[in-house]
Scaffold this motif. Structure first.
Motif, PDB file in Angstrom:
ATOM      1  N   TYR A  38       6.716  11.306  12.523  1.00  0.00           N
ATOM      2  CA  TYR A  38       5.326  10.899  12.310  1.00  0.00           C
ATOM      3  C   TYR A  38       4.683  10.635  13.661  1.00  0.00           C
ATOM      4  O   TYR A  38       5.351  10.563  14.676  1.00  0.00           O
ATOM      5  N   GLU A  43       0.493   5.629  13.596  1.00  0.00           N
ATOM      6  CA  GLU A  43       1.236   4.638  12.814  1.00  0.00           C
ATOM      7  C   GLU A  43       1.050   3.231  13.391  1.00  0.00           C
ATOM      8  O   GLU A  43       0.938   2.256  12.643  1.00  0.00           O
ATOM      9  N   ASN A  49       1.861  -0.883  11.911  1.00  0.00           N
ATOM     10  CA  ASN A  49       3.284  -1.011  11.613  1.00  0.00           C
ATOM     11  C   ASN A  49       3.950  -1.858  12.702  1.00  0.00           C
ATOM     12  O   ASN A  49       4.245  -1.383  13.795  1.00  0.00           O
TER      13      ASN A  49
END
Length: 73
Positions: A38, A43, A49
């Protein structure tokens, strides 16, 4: 007390090693970003995250230590 560290060749050498270290660090981060499944930046920034941020921070510290040790000798 001598001022040997003010000599232009010493300052230039330090700047060159710093630039080389930053470039190696940046290239290694891009490689890690490419091999993960990813997008790290998306992210971290958009999905917030925290666990991934801790892992990426540890990775950045370890890459920095490796680069510094390689430059220092």
């Amino acid at each position: 007390m001598t001022l040997e560290w003010i000599k232009p060749e010493i300052i230039l050498g330090s700047v060159m090693y710093a630039v080389i270290g930053v470039v190696i660090f940046w290239v290694s981060f891009v490689i890690v970003d490419k091999i993960t499944p990813y997008k790290l930046w998306e992210e971290l920034v958009h999905h917030k995250n925290v666990a991934l941020a801790i892992v990426v921070g540890a990775m950045c510290l370890s890459i920095g230590h490796i680069v510094a040790a390689a430059i220092h000798g």
